[in-house]
Enzyme design. Structure first.
Site, mmCIF file in Angstrom:
data_model
loop_
_atom_site.group_PDB
_atom_site.id
_atom_site.type_symbol
_atom_site.label_atom_id
_atom_site.label_comp_id
_atom_site.label_asym_id
_atom_site.label_seq_id
_atom_site.Cartn_x
_atom_site.Cartn_y
_atom_site.Cartn_z
ATOM 1 N N HIS A 152 0.853 -1.182 0.000
ATOM 2 C CA HIS A 152 0.000 0.000 0.000
ATOM 3 C C HIS A 152 0.887 1.229 0.000
ATOM 4 O O HIS A 152 1.797 1.337 0.810
ATOM 5 C CB HIS A 152 -0.893 0.018 1.229
ATOM 6 C CG HIS A 152 -1.933 -1.056 1.212
ATOM 7 N ND1 HIS A 152 -3.046 -0.988 0.426
ATOM 8 C CD2 HIS A 152 -1.995 -2.236 1.860
ATOM 9 C CE1 HIS A 152 -3.786 -2.080 0.611
ATOM 10 N NE2 HIS A 152 -3.160 -2.863 1.471
ATOM 11 N N CYS A 194 -0.748 1.861 -5.038
ATOM 12 C CA CYS A 194 -1.454 3.069 -5.408
ATOM 13 C C CYS A 194 -0.436 4.185 -5.656
ATOM 14 O O CYS A 194 0.563 4.273 -4.950
ATOM 15 C CB CYS A 194 -2.407 3.492 -4.302
ATOM 16 S SG CYS A 194 -3.696 2.290 -4.016
#
Lengths: 397, 618
Positions: A152, A194
């Protein structure tokens, strides 16, 4: 006259042409391939990140990079997670055709060993003597490295294990240190997270091709979930990379290029904008696109067949040489020992003895209950003493 | 003022008791009625408060700030950056390789021999355009030695003449002049087992004292150059790559400040030019050849670990006479290599070893009645995923040697292109396919056990592959001479690699201001510098063994300095993060301190103003 004849027989060296030396260095080939595969998130719902990494692990292994040259970092053990309905396995597809975990997997850094510090230590090789060779990145200026990271992340950072994060600056500095110490020849950096493209935006060391799954302010999405496993099993970007690697690169001899790989990216399928950075690579996009996928994902070495022939080598002469050499070495050793010099012979001695020593097993030391009673008595006395002090104190008040 | 006197005598607690105004209940009640002013503060408590504020600030400034500064500062030991960069740029040391060649002329008059030596030396000097590597001749009689070297080394005056006693160790080659048949041209034989060149000269070719050149002298000179041609080329290549990679590094690091430019152009630095003046340009094909060879050879390490593995797809052979084989075919070589590197050995036998599934298996070629492997598949021959190689024993790099015995129904197994059965994998090791012998009696023996006689070809191949993996030159044919060359080449490359590590460290130090530099690094750097200096001096004096030892230590120290464990670059910490860390801590503490200080300053200001006004009014 005669002199001239002799001189014409002098070696080629006298026919000198001034040539630039640099091109030879740049086009020098690599001799080994290394892969650093990092997942940075733990916990069951991040199953897909570990599946991503394990899929890449399986692929580079299939294409020939030996386990000793793959550094695999897994912060969690999904195969043995109590929530796993299929214990001992990890799948990257709902069809569950392929068990990524298998029975031959070597995880180098696991659990809480996966930290930013350890990752940077790994890249820069600033480790202690206690670190085994299998956990080190022993690359040199002839090594191509594949760095794959997933987890992440956000703008210019990637989270490690919910506790800390690595920033794009750290990564860039680590790569620069590797370049300074000539620890890679070329590097292929791939990241699936991301806002992944921000992670490679700060790199400044040469000979790096970087690619990421999503542009700034974009999320990277998972591909699909397995209803029986209960969570998403793979990310989109990784899925389509693997798709290409599995369907187009069937054997180590494949001639597919990085250009082919990048052309296979389809934004409609990936649901984000994959980025590619060429400017660090000498020759830029044009040269980079010609690089073979196998230069980074496989372990293709230039084998030299019959290396002996070029020496004008003949076996009997070689054997005689060896025998003579043995005699001379023995003689020399005798002489040197007489002379009281200790450079050569001692070292050969150690050379012979060390394998014996290394073969000897050092078993685990058993912890004995020896002296256990003595310690208990001391403990009891200490306790009694404390109680006495307490009683005395309360009596006095 | 009595009230003040009272306040001074009594504590503030008594103030509370005596004055109802400080009673909370009374205060509330009275305040509702008429806003009552607090009694005037006693001057003493004002003074105390000022002291308190002052002392708080004193603690903050004189204790807090220094401690904060001290504890958050990154320790950076002072490094001799200038020296380090000089070494990296090749300005500090110009590696030279003066090789001593001893000439033994037992059948010549001393004067004749001297003269021959002089003319040969002239012939050598005339044709040597690479000044860093040159040959110097001397007569082997100790009495003449000083003269000879003094003559030859005129330009190296003051570097000290090697004494005759330790001289014997540093002789690169011994030339023995022996009279041959008169009338025939001179001939030379290089002994294959010792660094000796035997030259047979026709007695009528001894140069007369008046002649300035002679066929014999030029013959010897050309022979010598031929022998050392490859070494010269290798050293020239190493020095040139060292220089150009240094300049490449400089150009790479110019991007350190910002981002690298689109196409990093090699900066024409003065460093590079200074180094390239002593580079000898090499022909392209020779250079390509040398490049290939340096690619193939392993990085220098003081110890190598050799792993010999026997792989077989079936259950047999399950044992081999490995100890004898190593003792017979390998130990002599390893012993003679021991001044350069040490070796440790382990061996393994792996049964039922299968090929990797992604590799095409061997194909049967009916023409030659053998199974063949195409060359492009050889790199996939080793099943890296399944075969347990690279045992990670110790800290030394592993050199793998694989002996593959194909199963009976797949043999003989050969490489398709050249029908060979061995190949070399650069920087990794060697592979040899051992096809079981055809004859039945031997085949029966081979079935389960490989005797050392059967292993002989394999181990001769392995020993040969080992030499080429270590970077030994291919010529001249004399092995001892090649090993001596190897040690010189290794010291050159170690010297350069240690220097370039120093340069990397220096550049890193400047480029990453947040990296800490412990004292140990400075110590390592100092040691590296002193050993590099020694190595360079030893090279100049022609003591190559000592140069190698010094260069080895320098390299190890430089590596230790660079890879210092505690020198991990500090995790990047943006300034807004620092605010986020300090504000919650310093905010609550700082606000009262600042307001207090501001109030005090205001009060002092007012008093001062009043005083001035009073003074003015009076």
């Amino acid at each position: 006259m005669r002199q001239l004849v002799f001189l014409s027989g002098l070696p080629l060296l006298l026919l000198l042409i001034i040539l630039p030396i640099l091109p030879f260095l740049i086009h020098a080939e690599h001799t080994s391939n290394w892969a650093v595969l990092v997942s940075t998130s733990r916990f069951w719902f991040n199953y897909r990140h570990l599946a991503n990494v394990l899929s890449l692990y399986r692929t580079v292994k299939r294409l020939g990079i030996p386990d000793s040259q793959i550094i695999l970092m897994l912060p969690d053990d999904m195969a043995c997670n109590p929530r796993n309905a299929f214990p001992g396995t990890v799948y990257n597809n709902a069809d569950r055709a392929l068990d990524l975990y298998g029975d031959n997997i070597e995880v180098d850094y696991r659990g809480y060993e996966v930290t930013v510090e350890n990752f940077i230590r790994l890249l820069t090789d600033r480790v202690g003597d206690e670190m085994p060779r299998s956990k080190r990145l022993l690359t040199d200026d002839r090594s191509n490295i594949l760095v794959y990271m997933t987890g992440h992340g956000g703008n210019e950072f990637l989270k490690f294990q919910d506790a800390e994060e690595i920033s794009a600056f750290d990564l860039a500095d680590a790569f620069e240190q590797m370049w300074e110490k000539k620890r890679y020849h070329e590097m292929f950096f791939m990241i699936d997270t991301c806002q992944a493209n921000t992670m490679y935006s700060k790199l400044y060391s040469p000979n790096i091709i970087a690619t990421g799954s999503s542009a700034i302010d974009q999320s990277s999405y998972s591909h699909h979930a397995d209803n029986d496993v209960g969570v998403a099993v793979i990310d989109r970007y990784t899925y389509y990379n693997l798709d290409f690697l599995e369907t187009h690169i069937r054997e180590p001899g494949s001639k597919m290029t990085l250009g082919d790989l990048f052309d296979s990216y389809d934004e409609d399928k990936i649901h984000s904008t994959p980025g590619i950075r060429w400017d660090l690579f000498p020759g830029g996009e044009q040269k980079g696109r010609e690089r073979l996928v196998m230069d980074f994902f496989g372990n293709v070495q230039n084998v030299e067949v019959g290396a002996g022939d070029e020496f004008g080598w003949n076996e009997t002469a070689w054997r005689e040489d060896l025998v003579r050499l043995g005699e001379m070495a023995r003689e020399a050793r005798g002489k040197r020992e007489d002379g009281g010099r200790h450079t050569g012979p001692n070292s050969t001695q150690t050379a012979r003895e060390t394998p014996l020593r290394s073969r000897k097993r050092v078993g685990a030391v058993k912890v004995e209950a020896e002296g256990g009673w003595g310690k208990k008595i001391v403990g009891a006395w200490a306790l009694l003493g404390c109680m006495a002090v307490w009683f005395a104190g309360s009596a006095l008040t | 003022m009595p009230a003040e006197e009272k306040g001074a005598l009594e504590s503030s607690a008594t103030l509370n008791d005596s004055d109802g105004a400080f009673d909370p209940i009374d205060g509330v009640v009275t305040n509702v009625e008429t806003p009552k002013k607090p009694p005037p503060e006693p001057a003493e408590s004002v003074r105390i408060r000022t002291l308190v504020v002052f002392s708080f600030w004193a603690v903050v400034i004189f204790l807090g700030l220094p401690i904060w500064w001290k504890t958050t500062a990154i320790y950076r030991a002072k490094l001799p950056l200038k020296d380090m960069m000089e070494w990296a740029d090749g300005k500090a040391c110009r590696p030279v390789f003066p090789l001593q060649i001893s000439i033994e002329a037992p059948f010549l008059q001393e004067l004749d021999a001297q003269h021959l030596l002089r003319t040969t030396q002239h012939a050598l000097d005339d044709h040597n355009d690479f000044s860093a590597h040159h040959l110097r001749l001397q007569l082997s009689q100790p009495s003449q030695l000083v003269n000879a070297t003094a003559h030859v080394e005129g330009k190296f005056a003051g570097m000290g003449v090697v004494g005759p006693l330790e001289d014997q160790e540093h002789v690169a080659l011994l030339v023995r002049l022996l009279p041959g048949e008169s009338g025939s041209p001179p001939s030379a034989i290089l002994q294959s087992y010792s660094p000796t060149l035997e030259v047979f000269y026709p007695p009528n070719q001894i140069p007369s004292a008046s002649s300035t050149s002679s066929p014999l002298a030029s013959f010897i000179a050309s022979k010598l150059q031929e022998i050392f041609a490859e070494e010269q080329a290798m050293i020239a290549y190493i020095l040139s790559t060292g220089a150009s990679s240094a300049s490449a590094q400089t150009s790479g690091s110019s991007g350190l400040a910002g981002h690298a430019s689109q196409n990093p152009q090699p900066a024409q630095t003065s460093a590079r030019e200074s180094r390239s003046s002593l580079i000898k340009a090499l022909p392209a094909d020779l250079q390509a050849n040398l490049a290939r060879r340096t690619t193939r050879s392993l990085k220098y390490s003081p110890t190598y670990h050799l792993t010999f593995s026997l792989f077989t797809p079936g259950a047999a052979p399950s044992s081999w006479d490995i100890e004898n084989a190593i003792e017979q075919y390998l130990s002599p070589l390893l012993e003679s290599l021991s001044p350069i590197s040490n070796f440790t050995i382990d061996t393994q036998v792996q049964l039922y070893a299968s090929f990797s599934p992604s590799v095409r298996g061997p194909e049967f070629d009916p023409d030659i009645n053998a199974w063949t492997l195409p060359t492009e598949d050889l790199s996939g021959f080793i099943n890296a995923a399944e075969w347990p190689l690279s045992p990670s024993i110790g800290g030394a790099p592993t050199v793998n040697f694989i002996l593959y015995v194909p199963s009976a129904d797949r043999s003989p197994l050969v490489v398709k292109e050249n029908r060979g059965n061995s190949w070399l994998i650069p920087q990794w090791g060697g592979v040899m396919i051992l096809n079981p012998p055809a004859s039945d009696s031997l085949a029966a023996q081979t079935a389960s056990h490989l005797s050392d006689e059967v292993l002989r070809p394999a181990f001769l191949t392995f020993s040969h592959q080992l030499l080429s993996l270590l970077g030994t030159p291919q010529s001249p044919p004399s092995l001892p001479l090649r090993l001596l060359t190897l040690s010189r080449v290794r010291s050159a490359s170690l010297l350069l690699s240690a220097s370039s590590t120093l340069g990397s460290l220096a550049r890193l130090t400047l480029a990453l201001p947040s990296i800490s530099i412990p004292r140990a690094v400075a110590v390592s750097v100092d040691r590296t510098l002193s050993h590099l200096h020694d190595a360079c001096a030893s090279l100049r004096e022609g003591q190559f063994q000592r140069a190698l030892e010094n260069a080895r230590i320098a390299e190890a120290e430089a590596e230790r300095g660079f890879f210092e464990k505690s020198m991990v670059g500090q995790v990047y910490f943006p300034d807004e993060h620092k605010v986020a860390v300090y504000l919650p801590l310093l905010g609550p503490v700082g606000v009262p301190l600042v307001i207090w200080a501001a109030k005090e300053i205001k009060r002092v200001w007012r008093i001062w103003n009043v005083g001035r006004a009073g003074g003015a009014g009076r």
